[in-house]
Design a protein around this motif. Structure first.
Motif, mmCIF file in Angstrom:
data_model
loop_
_atom_site.group_PDB
_atom_site.id
_atom_site.type_symbol
_atom_site.label_atom_id
_atom_site.label_comp_id
_atom_site.label_asym_id
_atom_site.label_seq_id
_atom_site.Cartn_x
_atom_site.Cartn_y
_atom_site.Cartn_z
ATOM 1 N N TYR A 348 -0.938 0.143 -9.992
ATOM 2 C CA TYR A 348 -2.237 0.374 -9.346
ATOM 3 C C TYR A 348 -2.617 -0.860 -8.547
ATOM 4 O O TYR A 348 -2.060 -1.947 -8.738
ATOM 5 N N SER A 355 -8.757 1.904 -3.792
ATOM 6 C CA SER A 355 -8.191 1.858 -5.139
ATOM 7 C C SER A 355 -7.145 2.957 -5.263
ATOM 8 O O SER A 355 -7.457 4.130 -5.102
ATOM 9 N N GLN A 357 -3.554 4.588 -7.403
ATOM 10 C CA GLN A 357 -2.736 4.619 -8.612
ATOM 11 C C GLN A 357 -1.454 5.388 -8.318
ATOM 12 O O GLN A 357 -1.452 6.325 -7.511
ATOM 13 N N ASN A 404 -6.941 10.970 -11.329
ATOM 14 C CA ASN A 404 -5.840 10.048 -11.651
ATOM 15 C C ASN A 404 -5.091 10.501 -12.897
ATOM 16 O O ASN A 404 -3.873 10.385 -12.979
#
Length: 434
Positions: A348, A355, A357, A404
């Motif tokens: 990540y 942001s 992941q 996520n």
């Protein structure tokens, strides 16, 4: 010199050491049984903070705020915690010799440490341009980032060189995170890397195009396809120019180099079996030497999910491998068994307002989905990797915690995906219905 003896010794004081100490405590380690020997001067901390909030101009992270195990939502282990548990923290101590047959470690100061069981958690060291004899690479204001001391030096120079020019050498994790952090500090930032796009070990060209565009919109200049071949310094020895292979010369008040790391295994050469640049272990992180375990960056271990062996440099694996090794040590002592390590690769990053992941494996065909316009007010996009008709990896930028979790599940379950066009069209909804 003085000799100390412990039942368990962890060599290295990084993330793995902290998480191993917590697991030992959970498993009922007795006072005086465990020691952590670290060349750093502080108790184990969450290393990822150094390239993120530690460098921010406001809301900065400082110790004791990010000691382990706060990075995974656990209790913060302050130096006092180790004292309370009877765990000896031996800091500012570099081990220069390891004799695995004699179960003995020797420090630079000549201290001797004996152990019954050893956990090698030495992590990685940064690759330095001076290692390759790059001209002028020993000039002042050329920085690397691995430990808190490195971050402190960088914080200091950011204050000294207000509105100055920064050249970031490297387009991987460190390059991207530091470019963002230094740009937030109002510095003039240029990134230089030899590859055709940033983060090439993970990103496809399509994923990279978004980040390069976003960074450019934030004022970060990007120069691809060339490398730094030399540095010019002023009369004070401070870097002033970066010479590139393509002939260009860039002005620089600060240079930060992020071109990768090397696992720290030299101490154990010839004493333990190695593979893929690391120390070979089984699924419990046992090495070829009895009573010696290796965790984190230095371990090359069986990846059950893909039926191969790998070495993983990431904080998530540093935490989990440490816990697995301690569980294995304690269960072995009690004549019990535990499950083998079944790791799902996870990476990540956070930079600017972004942001992302990633879970699984980035092999096979990749499909891109969602809004990956760098100018979008709320970009959200992702990618799946498909091999042998199955989804084996998933990436998501701008996902919620539930989204996520959904892409993590996809990478673990590996559902069938025959029609790539349909997968592109379905996008995130494919993951959310698994």
């Amino acid at each position: 010199m003085a000799e100390k003896s412990f039942k368990y010794v962890i060599i290295g004081g990084g993330v793995s050491a902290g998480y191993a100490a917590r697991e030992f405590s959970k498993q009922g380690v007795k006072p005086g049984e465990l020691a952590i020997i670290s060349k750093e001067a502080v108790a184990p901390y969450e290393r990822p903070a150094l390239s993120k909030a530690y460098l921010f101009p406001e809301g900065t992270a400082r110790l004791p705020g990010f000691h382990v195990c706060v990075g995974s939502g656990g209790e913060r282990l302050l130096p006092e915690w180790y004292k309370e548990k009877g765990i000896e923290l031996i800091l500012s101590t570099e081990i220069v010799k390891a004799d695995l047959a004699a179960k003995t470690l020797v420090s630079a100061a000549g201290e001797i440490f004996k152990y019954h069981i050893l956990i090698i958690a030495t992590g990685s060291a940064v690759i330095r341009l001076t290692d390759f004899g790059v001209q002028g690479a020993d000039a002042k204001n050329i920085f690397y980032l691995r430990e808190i001391d490195d971050a402190d030096k960088l914080v200091q120079v950011i204050k000294e060189k207000k509105n100055g020019k920064v050249v970031i050498v490297g387009g991987g994790y460190i390059g991207l995170e530091l470019s963002a952090a230094l740009r937030i500090n109002n510095l003039d930032v240029t990134m230089v890397y030899p590859e055709p796009w940033c983060m090439p070990r993970l990103f496809t060209a399509g994923i990279a195009a978004f980040y390069e565009g976003y960074y450019a919109n934030k004022g970060v200049k990007i120069i691809k396809g060339t490398v730094a071949v030399g540095f010019n310094a002023d009369s004070n020895g401070e870097v002033k120019e970066v010479k590139l292979k393509d002939g260009r010369v860039l002005e620089a008040d600060i240079v930060v180099v992020g071109v990768g790391g090397r696992p720290l295994v030299t101490l154990f050469k010839g004493q333990v079996e190695e593979e893929k640049g690391g120390i070979k272990t089984d699924a419990f992180f046992k090495t070829s030497v009895s009573d010696v375990y290796a965790v984190g960056d230095v371990a090359t271990f069986p990846m059950k999910l893909y039926n191969d062996i790998r070495r993983v440099e990431h904080v998530d694996h540093a935490r989990k491998s440490a816990e697995q090794a301690v569980k294995a040590i304690k269960s072995n002592e009690e004549g019990k068994t535990i499950d083998v390590y079944d790791y799902l690769p996870f990476f990540y990053s956070r930079s600017f307002d972004l942001s992302w992941q990633f879970y699984g494996d980035n092999v096979g065909d990749a499909v891109l989905f969602g809004d990956n316009d760098p100018a979008s007010p709320n970009p959200k996009f992702g990618s799946y990797w498909i091999k042998d008709g199955k989804v084996v990896g998933a990436f998501l930028e701008g996902g919620s915690p539930d989204e996520n979790k959904a892409i993590a599940k996809v990478a673990r379950v590996q559902p069938a995906a025959v029609n790539l066009d349909l997968l592109t069209k379905e996008g995130l909804s494919f993951a959310c219905k698994i």
